[in-house]
Design a protein around this motif. Sequence first.
Motif, PDB file in Angstrom:
ATOM      1  N   ASN A 228       3.393  -2.680   4.707  1.00 21.69           N
ATOM      2  CA  ASN A 228       2.113  -2.337   4.084  1.00 21.69           C
ATOM      3  C   ASN A 228       1.480  -1.119   4.762  1.00 21.69           C
ATOM      4  O   ASN A 228       0.352  -1.164   5.254  1.00 21.69           O
ATOM      5  CB  ASN A 228       1.153  -3.538   4.116  1.00 21.69           C
ATOM      6  CG  ASN A 228      -0.071  -3.315   3.234  1.00 21.69           C
ATOM      7  OD1 ASN A 228      -0.011  -2.573   2.265  1.00 21.69           O
ATOM      8  ND2 ASN A 228      -1.171  -3.949   3.586  1.00 21.69           N
ATOM      9  N   LEU A 229       2.250  -0.019   4.775  1.00 27.82           N
ATOM     10  CA  LEU A 229       1.833   1.204   5.456  1.00 27.82           C
ATOM     11  C   LEU A 229       1.817   2.379   4.486  1.00 27.82           C
ATOM     12  O   LEU A 229       2.469   2.354   3.446  1.00 27.82           O
ATOM     13  CB  LEU A 229       2.805   1.528   6.598  1.00 27.82           C
ATOM     14  CG  LEU A 229       2.911   0.527   7.743  1.00 27.82           C
ATOM     15  CD1 LEU A 229       4.096   0.883   8.618  1.00 27.82           C
ATOM     16  CD2 LEU A 229       1.630   0.505   8.568  1.00 27.82           C
ATOM     17  N   ASP A 230       1.102   3.414   4.863  1.00 31.95           N
ATOM     18  CA  ASP A 230       1.155   4.698   4.172  1.00 31.95           C
ATOM     19  C   ASP A 230       1.707   5.708   5.177  1.00 31.95           C
ATOM     20  O   ASP A 230       1.015   6.118   6.103  1.00 31.95           O
ATOM     21  CB  ASP A 230      -0.232   5.119   3.684  1.00 31.95           C
ATOM     22  CG  ASP A 230      -0.208   6.457   2.948  1.00 31.95           C
ATOM     23  OD1 ASP A 230       0.888   7.037   2.824  1.00 31.95           O
ATOM     24  OD2 ASP A 230      -1.272   6.925   2.512  1.00 31.95           O
ATOM     25  N   LEU A 231       2.964   6.107   4.996  1.00 31.35           N
ATOM     26  CA  LEU A 231       3.632   6.973   5.956  1.00 31.35           C
ATOM     27  C   LEU A 231       3.770   8.411   5.469  1.00 31.35           C
ATOM     28  O   LEU A 231       4.527   9.193   6.033  1.00 31.35           O
ATOM     29  CB  LEU A 231       5.019   6.403   6.278  1.00 31.35           C
ATOM     30  CG  LEU A 231       5.040   5.003   6.896  1.00 31.35           C
ATOM     31  CD1 LEU A 231       6.464   4.492   7.010  1.00 31.35           C
ATOM     32  CD2 LEU A 231       4.358   5.005   8.248  1.00 31.35           C
ATOM     33  N   LYS A 232       3.043   8.757   4.438  1.00 34.16           N
ATOM     34  CA  LYS A 232       3.180  10.062   3.801  1.00 34.16           C
ATOM     35  C   LYS A 232       3.081  11.216   4.793  1.00 34.16           C
ATOM     36  O   LYS A 232       3.889  12.155   4.755  1.00 34.16           O
ATOM     37  CB  LYS A 232       2.106  10.217   2.716  1.00 34.16           C
ATOM     38  CG  LYS A 232       2.170  11.537   1.956  1.00 34.16           C
ATOM     39  CD  LYS A 232       1.125  11.604   0.863  1.00 34.16           C
ATOM     40  CE  LYS A 232      -0.286  11.582   1.426  1.00 34.16           C
ATOM     41  NZ  LYS A 232      -1.317  11.770   0.372  1.00 34.16           N
ATOM     42  N   ASP A 233       2.130  11.155   5.690  1.00 32.42           N
ATOM     43  CA  ASP A 233       1.910  12.261   6.629  1.00 32.42           C
ATOM     44  C   ASP A 233       2.607  12.057   7.973  1.00 32.42           C
ATOM     45  O   ASP A 233       2.469  12.880   8.882  1.00 32.42           O
ATOM     46  CB  ASP A 233       0.407  12.443   6.858  1.00 32.42           C
ATOM     47  CG  ASP A 233      -0.334  12.822   5.582  1.00 32.42           C
ATOM     48  OD1 ASP A 233       0.245  13.580   4.775  1.00 32.42           O
ATOM     49  OD2 ASP A 233      -1.468  12.352   5.387  1.00 32.42           O
ATOM     50  N   LYS A 234       3.344  10.966   8.092  1.00 33.46           N
ATOM     51  CA  LYS A 234       3.982  10.651   9.375  1.00 33.46           C
ATOM     52  C   LYS A 234       5.499  10.592   9.284  1.00 33.46           C
ATOM     53  O   LYS A 234       6.161  10.175  10.238  1.00 33.46           O
ATOM     54  CB  LYS A 234       3.460   9.307   9.901  1.00 33.46           C
ATOM     55  CG  LYS A 234       1.959   9.281  10.163  1.00 33.46           C
ATOM     56  CD  LYS A 234       1.513   7.941  10.712  1.00 33.46           C
ATOM     57  CE  LYS A 234       2.028   7.694  12.103  1.00 33.46           C
ATOM     58  NZ  LYS A 234       1.527   6.429  12.685  1.00 33.46           N
ATOM     59  N   ALA A 235       6.072  10.992   8.131  1.00 34.92           N
ATOM     60  CA  ALA A 235       7.503  10.853   7.937  1.00 34.92           C
ATOM     61  C   ALA A 235       8.146  12.137   7.447  1.00 34.92           C
ATOM     62  O   ALA A 235       7.537  12.902   6.684  1.00 34.92           O
ATOM     63  CB  ALA A 235       7.784   9.726   6.946  1.00 34.92           C
ATOM     64  N   LEU A 236       9.375  12.378   7.909  1.00 35.24           N
ATOM     65  CA  LEU A 236      10.215  13.458   7.397  1.00 35.24           C
ATOM     66  C   LEU A 236      11.518  12.849   6.897  1.00 35.24           C
ATOM     67  O   LEU A 236      12.023  11.884   7.484  1.00 35.24           O
ATOM     68  CB  LEU A 236      10.508  14.483   8.488  1.00 35.24           C
ATOM     69  CG  LEU A 236       9.317  15.285   9.030  1.00 35.24           C
ATOM     70  CD1 LEU A 236       9.784  16.214  10.152  1.00 35.24           C
ATOM     71  CD2 LEU A 236       8.651  16.085   7.932  1.00 35.24           C
ATOM     72  N   ILE A 237      12.058  13.417   5.837  1.00 36.28           N
ATOM     73  CA  ILE A 237      13.284  12.888   5.240  1.00 36.28           C
ATOM     74  C   ILE A 237      14.436  13.843   5.538  1.00 36.28           C
ATOM     75  O   ILE A 237      14.424  15.004   5.122  1.00 36.28           O
ATOM     76  CB  ILE A 237      13.130  12.720   3.710  1.00 36.28           C
ATOM     77  CG1 ILE A 237      11.839  11.967   3.363  1.00 36.28           C
ATOM     78  CG2 ILE A 237      14.362  12.050   3.132  1.00 36.28           C
ATOM     79  CD1 ILE A 237      11.745  10.585   3.952  1.00 36.28           C
ATOM     80  N   ILE A 238      15.429  13.337   6.262  1.00 36.28           N
ATOM     81  CA  ILE A 238      16.625  14.129   6.597  1.00 36.28           C
ATOM     82  C   ILE A 238      17.845  13.239   6.364  1.00 36.28           C
ATOM     83  O   ILE A 238      18.016  12.235   7.060  1.00 36.28           O
ATOM     84  CB  ILE A 238      16.608  14.610   8.058  1.00 36.28           C
ATOM     85  CG1 ILE A 238      15.309  15.367   8.362  1.00 36.28           C
ATOM     86  CG2 ILE A 238      17.815  15.481   8.349  1.00 36.28           C
ATOM     87  CD1 ILE A 238      15.158  15.755   9.818  1.00 36.28           C
ATOM     88  N   PRO A 239      18.710  13.556   5.409  1.00 35.46           N
ATOM     89  CA  PRO A 239      19.867  12.701   5.139  1.00 35.46           C
ATOM     90  C   PRO A 239      20.877  12.739   6.278  1.00 35.46           C
ATOM     91  O   PRO A 239      20.872  13.668   7.103  1.00 35.46           O
ATOM     92  CB  PRO A 239      20.457  13.316   3.866  1.00 35.46           C
ATOM     93  CG  PRO A 239      20.072  14.760   3.941  1.00 35.46           C
ATOM     94  CD  PRO A 239      18.696  14.770   4.567  1.00 35.46           C
ATOM     95  N   CYS A 240      21.739  11.746   6.313  1.00 33.98           N
ATOM     96  CA  CYS A 240      22.816  11.719   7.302  1.00 33.98           C
ATOM     97  C   CYS A 240      23.944  12.652   6.857  1.00 33.98           C
ATOM     98  O   CYS A 240      24.448  12.519   5.737  1.00 33.98           O
ATOM     99  CB  CYS A 240      23.371  10.306   7.446  1.00 33.98           C
ATOM    100  SG  CYS A 240      22.240   9.147   8.204  1.00 33.98           S
TER     101      CYS A 240
END
Length: 343
Positions: free
Chosen positions: A128-140
Amino acid sequence: MKAFFFLPKSAMNEATQYYTDLIIKSFEGCQIVISQEPIVDADIDIIVTIRVGDQRQLKFKDKKKKYFYINWYQGIGPEEYELLYNYTLRAKLGKIYLTYYEKKSFKKTDLFLFVSEEMKVFYEKKYNLDLKDKALIIPCYNKLLDLKSFEVEKKYEKLSFVYAGALYGWQCIDESLQVFKNVYEFDQSATLTLLTGQKEEGEALIEKYNLKNVSIGFVKLEELQDELKKYKYGFLLRKDDPINNVATPTKMNSYLAAGIIPIYTDVVNSFEENIKLGNYSIKCNLEKNSIQEISNSIIEFNKKTIEIGKIREVYCSNFDNYYNDDKYINMIKDKLTQVKIKR
Protein backbone atom coordinates in the motif's frame (compact mmCIF):
# COMPACT_ATOMS: atom_id res chain seq x y z
CA MET A 1 29.58 12.50 -1.60
CA LYS A 2 30.79 9.01 -0.86
CA ALA A 3 28.96 5.81 -1.83
CA PHE A 4 29.37 2.37 -0.28
CA PHE A 5 28.56 -0.67 -2.44
CA PHE A 6 28.10 -3.80 -0.33
CA LEU A 7 28.72 -6.61 -2.83
CA PRO A 8 29.42 -9.90 -1.03
CA LYS A 9 30.90 -12.67 -3.17
CA SER A 10 27.75 -14.79 -2.77
CA ALA A 11 25.70 -12.07 -4.48
CA MET A 12 27.86 -11.75 -7.58
CA ASN A 13 27.49 -13.47 -10.93
CA GLU A 14 27.66 -12.30 -14.54
CA ALA A 15 24.21 -10.69 -14.44
CA THR A 16 24.64 -8.91 -11.10
CA GLN A 17 28.15 -7.79 -12.02
CA TYR A 18 26.90 -6.12 -15.19
CA TYR A 19 24.03 -4.47 -13.31
CA THR A 20 26.21 -3.16 -10.49
CA ASP A 21 28.82 -1.90 -12.96
CA LEU A 22 26.02 0.03 -14.64
CA ILE A 23 25.04 1.63 -11.33
CA ILE A 24 28.66 2.43 -10.47
CA LYS A 25 29.13 4.26 -13.80
CA SER A 26 26.25 6.55 -12.87
CA PHE A 27 28.02 7.74 -9.68
CA GLU A 28 30.09 10.27 -11.58
CA GLY A 29 31.78 12.70 -9.22
CA CYS A 30 31.22 10.47 -6.18
CA GLN A 31 33.89 8.64 -4.28
CA ILE A 32 33.05 4.93 -4.39
CA VAL A 33 33.89 2.16 -1.94
CA ILE A 34 33.22 -1.42 -3.09
CA SER A 35 33.33 -3.97 -0.31
CA GLN A 36 32.56 -7.62 0.38
CA GLU A 37 32.45 -6.77 4.06
CA PRO A 38 29.45 -4.98 5.62
CA ILE A 39 31.47 -2.42 7.59
CA VAL A 40 30.24 1.12 6.81
CA ASP A 41 32.63 3.95 7.62
CA ALA A 42 31.38 7.18 9.15
CA ASP A 43 32.09 9.28 6.03
CA ILE A 44 29.71 7.29 3.81
CA ASP A 45 26.62 9.09 2.46
CA ILE A 46 24.95 6.55 0.14
CA ILE A 47 24.63 2.79 0.64
CA VAL A 48 23.94 0.49 -2.32
CA THR A 49 22.84 -3.13 -1.86
CA ILE A 50 21.56 -5.64 -4.41
CA ARG A 51 19.72 -8.12 -2.19
CA VAL A 52 16.98 -7.51 0.37
CA GLY A 53 18.79 -9.36 3.14
CA ASP A 54 22.07 -7.50 2.69
CA GLN A 55 20.83 -4.32 4.38
CA ARG A 56 20.41 -6.05 7.72
CA GLN A 57 24.02 -7.29 7.64
CA LEU A 58 25.45 -3.77 7.63
CA LYS A 59 27.52 -2.61 10.60
CA PHE A 60 27.97 1.13 11.10
CA LYS A 61 30.86 3.04 12.63
CA ASP A 62 28.48 6.00 13.00
CA LYS A 63 25.17 4.53 14.16
CA LYS A 64 23.44 7.91 14.46
CA LYS A 65 24.09 9.07 10.91
CA LYS A 66 21.26 9.06 8.36
CA TYR A 67 22.25 7.36 5.12
CA PHE A 68 20.60 7.32 1.70
CA TYR A 69 19.77 3.69 0.83
CA ILE A 70 19.55 2.29 -2.69
CA ASN A 71 18.51 -1.31 -3.21
CA TRP A 72 18.07 -3.40 -6.35
CA TYR A 73 15.06 -5.74 -6.17
CA GLN A 74 15.89 -8.56 -8.56
CA GLY A 75 12.59 -10.39 -8.09
CA ILE A 76 9.68 -10.89 -5.73
CA GLY A 77 11.65 -13.13 -3.39
CA PRO A 78 8.99 -14.41 -0.97
CA GLU A 79 6.68 -15.42 -3.80
CA GLU A 80 9.54 -17.06 -5.70
CA TYR A 81 10.48 -19.07 -2.61
CA GLU A 82 6.91 -20.30 -2.27
CA LEU A 83 6.94 -21.47 -5.90
CA LEU A 84 10.39 -23.06 -5.63
CA TYR A 85 9.23 -25.28 -2.77
CA ASN A 86 5.87 -26.11 -4.36
CA TYR A 87 3.66 -24.24 -1.87
CA THR A 88 4.44 -26.72 0.92
CA LEU A 89 4.41 -25.82 4.62
CA ARG A 90 8.11 -25.08 4.36
CA ALA A 91 7.34 -22.77 1.43
CA LYS A 92 4.66 -20.88 3.34
CA LEU A 93 6.86 -20.45 6.42
CA GLY A 94 9.74 -19.32 4.26
CA LYS A 95 7.51 -16.78 2.54
CA ILE A 96 6.47 -15.32 5.91
CA TYR A 97 10.12 -15.08 7.00
CA LEU A 98 11.26 -13.44 3.76
CA THR A 99 8.30 -11.06 3.69
CA TYR A 100 9.22 -9.84 7.16
CA TYR A 101 12.71 -8.78 6.03
CA GLU A 102 11.44 -7.50 2.71
CA LYS A 103 9.05 -5.21 4.54
CA LYS A 104 11.87 -3.92 6.75
CA SER A 105 13.89 -3.21 3.62
CA PHE A 106 11.04 -1.23 2.09
CA LYS A 107 10.86 0.98 5.17
CA LYS A 108 14.59 1.72 4.99
CA THR A 109 15.15 2.12 1.23
CA ASP A 110 15.14 5.61 -0.30
CA LEU A 111 15.62 4.65 -3.96
CA PHE A 112 14.17 1.41 -5.34
CA LEU A 113 15.65 -0.16 -8.46
CA PHE A 114 13.02 -2.47 -9.97
CA VAL A 115 13.41 -4.64 -13.06
CA SER A 116 9.98 -3.73 -14.43
CA GLU A 117 7.09 -1.32 -14.05
CA GLU A 118 4.95 -4.34 -13.19
CA MET A 119 7.23 -5.08 -10.23
CA LYS A 120 6.75 -1.53 -8.94
CA VAL A 121 2.97 -1.89 -9.25
CA PHE A 122 3.10 -5.28 -7.51
CA TYR A 123 4.92 -3.84 -4.51
CA GLU A 124 2.77 -0.74 -4.35
CA LYS A 125 -0.26 -2.99 -4.01
CA LYS A 126 1.44 -5.41 -1.63
CA TYR A 127 2.51 -2.73 0.85
CA ASN A 128 0.00 0.00 0.00
CA LEU A 129 2.70 2.44 -1.12
CA ASP A 130 3.17 5.14 -3.73
CA LEU A 131 6.67 4.65 -5.14
CA LYS A 132 6.37 6.91 -8.17
CA ASP A 133 9.11 9.30 -7.08
CA LYS A 134 11.26 6.71 -5.33
CA ALA A 135 11.69 4.07 -8.04
CA LEU A 136 13.68 3.57 -11.24
CA ILE A 137 12.99 0.79 -13.73
CA ILE A 138 16.00 -1.03 -15.19
CA PRO A 139 15.50 -4.47 -16.80
CA CYS A 140 17.87 -7.36 -16.22
CA TYR A 141 20.40 -7.74 -19.02
CA ASN A 142 24.12 -8.33 -19.42
CA LYS A 143 24.84 -8.48 -23.16
CA LEU A 144 25.17 -5.94 -25.93
CA LEU A 145 24.05 -6.74 -29.46
CA ASP A 146 26.60 -8.68 -31.50
CA LEU A 147 26.08 -7.47 -35.07
CA LYS A 148 28.25 -10.30 -36.42
CA SER A 149 25.73 -12.84 -35.11
CA PHE A 150 23.40 -12.07 -38.02
CA GLU A 151 26.08 -13.04 -40.52
CA VAL A 152 26.70 -16.62 -39.35
CA GLU A 153 26.56 -18.78 -42.46
CA LYS A 154 23.09 -20.25 -43.16
CA LYS A 155 22.00 -19.34 -39.61
CA TYR A 156 18.43 -18.53 -40.64
CA GLU A 157 18.18 -21.35 -43.19
CA LYS A 158 18.47 -24.12 -40.60
CA LEU A 159 15.62 -25.32 -38.40
CA SER A 160 17.82 -25.12 -35.32
CA PHE A 161 16.60 -24.52 -31.76
CA VAL A 162 18.39 -23.80 -28.51
CA TYR A 163 17.39 -23.76 -24.86
CA ALA A 164 19.94 -22.11 -22.59
CA GLY A 165 19.86 -22.40 -18.82
CA ALA A 166 18.66 -24.58 -15.98
CA LEU A 167 16.10 -27.29 -16.60
CA TYR A 168 13.57 -26.37 -13.92
CA GLY A 169 9.87 -27.05 -14.34
CA TRP A 170 8.92 -23.43 -13.70
CA GLN A 171 11.04 -22.48 -16.73
CA CYS A 172 8.71 -24.65 -18.83
CA ILE A 173 11.39 -26.97 -20.15
CA ASP A 174 8.82 -29.77 -20.52
CA GLU A 175 6.58 -27.62 -22.70
CA SER A 176 9.57 -26.52 -24.78
CA LEU A 177 10.57 -30.13 -25.43
CA GLN A 178 7.04 -31.13 -26.36
CA VAL A 179 6.83 -28.27 -28.84
CA PHE A 180 10.13 -29.31 -30.38
CA LYS A 181 9.00 -32.92 -30.65
CA ASN A 182 5.98 -31.85 -32.69
CA VAL A 183 8.13 -29.70 -34.98
CA TYR A 184 10.57 -32.58 -35.47
CA GLU A 185 7.76 -34.93 -36.40
CA PHE A 186 6.86 -32.48 -39.17
CA ASP A 187 10.46 -31.85 -40.29
CA GLN A 188 13.24 -34.26 -39.33
CA SER A 189 15.91 -31.68 -40.11
CA ALA A 190 14.99 -29.87 -36.87
CA THR A 191 17.64 -29.90 -34.14
CA LEU A 192 17.56 -28.80 -30.51
CA THR A 193 20.55 -28.10 -28.28
CA LEU A 194 20.16 -27.86 -24.51
CA LEU A 195 22.93 -25.66 -23.17
CA THR A 196 22.89 -26.58 -19.51
CA GLY A 197 25.05 -27.90 -16.73
CA GLN A 198 22.29 -30.38 -15.78
CA LYS A 199 23.34 -33.19 -18.10
CA GLU A 200 21.66 -36.04 -16.22
CA GLU A 201 18.36 -34.17 -15.95
CA GLY A 202 18.57 -33.36 -19.65
CA GLU A 203 19.18 -36.97 -20.60
CA ALA A 204 16.22 -38.06 -18.47
CA LEU A 205 13.95 -35.55 -20.24
CA ILE A 206 15.14 -36.70 -23.67
CA GLU A 207 14.28 -40.26 -22.70
CA LYS A 208 10.96 -39.25 -21.14
CA TYR A 209 9.73 -37.64 -24.35
CA ASN A 210 11.56 -40.06 -26.69
CA LEU A 211 13.23 -37.17 -28.49
CA LYS A 212 15.39 -37.31 -31.60
CA ASN A 213 17.97 -34.77 -32.80
CA VAL A 214 18.38 -33.32 -29.30
CA SER A 215 21.86 -32.83 -27.87
CA ILE A 216 23.12 -31.56 -24.53
CA GLY A 217 26.01 -29.16 -24.44
CA PHE A 218 27.77 -27.03 -21.88
CA VAL A 219 30.01 -24.06 -22.53
CA LYS A 220 31.73 -21.70 -20.18
CA LEU A 221 29.83 -18.50 -19.45
CA GLU A 222 32.31 -16.39 -21.36
CA GLU A 223 31.83 -18.61 -24.43
CA LEU A 224 28.03 -18.76 -24.30
CA GLN A 225 27.28 -15.93 -26.75
CA ASP A 226 29.62 -17.37 -29.38
CA GLU A 227 27.71 -20.63 -29.08
CA LEU A 228 24.25 -19.05 -29.09
CA LYS A 229 24.76 -17.17 -32.34
CA LYS A 230 24.81 -20.49 -34.23
CA TYR A 231 21.06 -21.02 -33.69
CA LYS A 232 17.93 -19.65 -35.33
CA TYR A 233 15.32 -20.10 -32.56
CA GLY A 234 15.47 -19.95 -28.77
CA PHE A 235 12.87 -21.15 -26.25
CA LEU A 236 11.74 -18.82 -23.47
CA LEU A 237 8.34 -20.08 -22.32
CA ARG A 238 6.74 -19.04 -19.03
CA LYS A 239 3.38 -19.49 -17.32
CA ASP A 240 1.09 -16.61 -16.46
CA ASP A 241 1.73 -15.85 -12.77
CA PRO A 242 2.92 -12.83 -10.74
CA ILE A 243 6.52 -14.07 -10.63
CA ASN A 244 6.80 -14.14 -14.41
CA ASN A 245 4.62 -11.05 -14.88
CA VAL A 246 7.13 -8.86 -13.00
CA ALA A 247 10.32 -10.52 -14.25
CA THR A 248 12.68 -9.58 -17.09
CA PRO A 249 14.55 -12.86 -17.77
CA THR A 250 18.12 -12.26 -18.96
CA LYS A 251 17.62 -15.16 -21.37
CA MET A 252 15.72 -12.83 -23.71
CA ASN A 253 18.67 -10.43 -23.74
CA SER A 254 21.11 -13.28 -24.40
CA TYR A 255 19.01 -14.59 -27.28
CA LEU A 256 18.49 -11.22 -28.93
CA ALA A 257 22.15 -10.27 -28.49
CA ALA A 258 23.01 -13.40 -30.49
CA GLY A 259 20.48 -12.68 -33.25
CA ILE A 260 18.20 -15.52 -32.16
CA ILE A 261 14.47 -15.44 -32.93
CA PRO A 262 12.75 -16.02 -29.57
CA ILE A 263 9.82 -18.36 -29.04
CA TYR A 264 8.28 -16.79 -25.97
CA THR A 265 5.07 -16.30 -24.04
CA ASP A 266 3.27 -12.98 -23.67
CA VAL A 267 3.18 -13.03 -19.86
CA VAL A 268 6.29 -10.92 -19.15
CA ASN A 269 4.72 -7.48 -18.99
CA SER A 270 7.95 -5.53 -19.49
CA PHE A 271 8.66 -7.44 -22.70
CA GLU A 272 5.14 -6.75 -23.93
CA GLU A 273 5.55 -3.05 -23.28
CA ASN A 274 9.11 -2.57 -24.48
CA ILE A 275 10.32 -5.31 -26.83
CA LYS A 276 9.11 -4.76 -30.38
CA LEU A 277 10.28 -7.53 -32.70
CA GLY A 278 7.61 -7.24 -35.36
CA ASN A 279 7.84 -10.24 -37.68
CA TYR A 280 10.91 -11.65 -35.98
CA SER A 281 9.48 -13.48 -32.98
CA ILE A 282 7.06 -16.30 -32.26
CA LYS A 283 4.77 -15.33 -29.42
CA CYS A 284 2.31 -17.61 -27.65
CA ASN A 285 0.45 -18.21 -24.38
CA LEU A 286 0.59 -21.52 -22.53
CA GLU A 287 -2.80 -20.92 -20.92
CA LYS A 288 -4.50 -20.21 -24.25
CA ASN A 289 -2.50 -22.11 -26.86
CA SER A 290 -2.03 -25.87 -26.99
CA ILE A 291 1.37 -27.45 -27.59
CA GLN A 292 0.20 -28.35 -31.08
CA GLU A 293 -0.90 -24.79 -31.81
CA ILE A 294 2.48 -23.41 -30.71
CA SER A 295 4.24 -26.02 -32.84
CA ASN A 296 2.11 -25.13 -35.85
CA SER A 297 2.94 -21.44 -35.46
CA ILE A 298 6.67 -22.29 -35.59
CA ILE A 299 6.21 -24.47 -38.67
CA GLU A 300 4.28 -21.68 -40.38
CA PHE A 301 6.82 -19.03 -39.33
CA ASN A 302 9.68 -21.12 -40.69
CA LYS A 303 8.31 -20.76 -44.21
CA LYS A 304 9.36 -17.09 -44.16
CA THR A 305 12.58 -15.85 -45.67
CA ILE A 306 14.59 -13.85 -43.14
CA GLU A 307 16.11 -10.67 -44.58
CA ILE A 308 19.32 -10.07 -42.68
CA GLY A 309 19.27 -6.29 -43.05
CA LYS A 310 15.73 -5.98 -41.74
CA ILE A 311 16.07 -8.31 -38.74
CA ARG A 312 19.31 -6.55 -37.76
CA GLU A 313 17.56 -3.19 -37.94
CA VAL A 314 14.69 -4.40 -35.71
CA TYR A 315 17.04 -5.87 -33.11
CA CYS A 316 19.19 -2.72 -33.09
CA SER A 317 16.10 -0.67 -32.32
CA ASN A 318 15.34 -2.81 -29.25
CA PHE A 319 18.87 -2.39 -27.93
CA ASP A 320 18.71 1.35 -28.56
CA ASN A 321 15.43 1.69 -26.67
CA TYR A 322 15.42 -1.07 -24.05
CA TYR A 323 18.82 -2.67 -23.50
CA ASN A 324 20.64 0.67 -23.46
CA ASP A 325 23.36 1.37 -20.88
CA ASP A 326 23.43 5.14 -21.43
CA LYS A 327 19.68 5.42 -20.90
CA TYR A 328 19.83 3.84 -17.44
CA ILE A 329 23.09 5.47 -16.39
CA ASN A 330 21.57 8.88 -17.11
CA MET A 331 18.39 7.96 -15.22
CA ILE A 332 20.38 7.13 -12.10
CA LYS A 333 22.57 10.23 -12.54
CA ASP A 334 19.50 12.45 -12.64
CA LYS A 335 18.14 10.87 -9.48
CA LEU A 336 21.47 11.21 -7.66
CA THR A 337 21.60 14.88 -8.62
CA GLN A 338 18.28 15.34 -6.87
CA VAL A 339 19.67 13.56 -3.80
CA LYS A 340 22.64 15.93 -3.70
CA ILE A 341 20.38 18.95 -3.91
CA LYS A 342 18.26 17.71 -1.02
CA ARG A 343 21.28 17.01 1.13
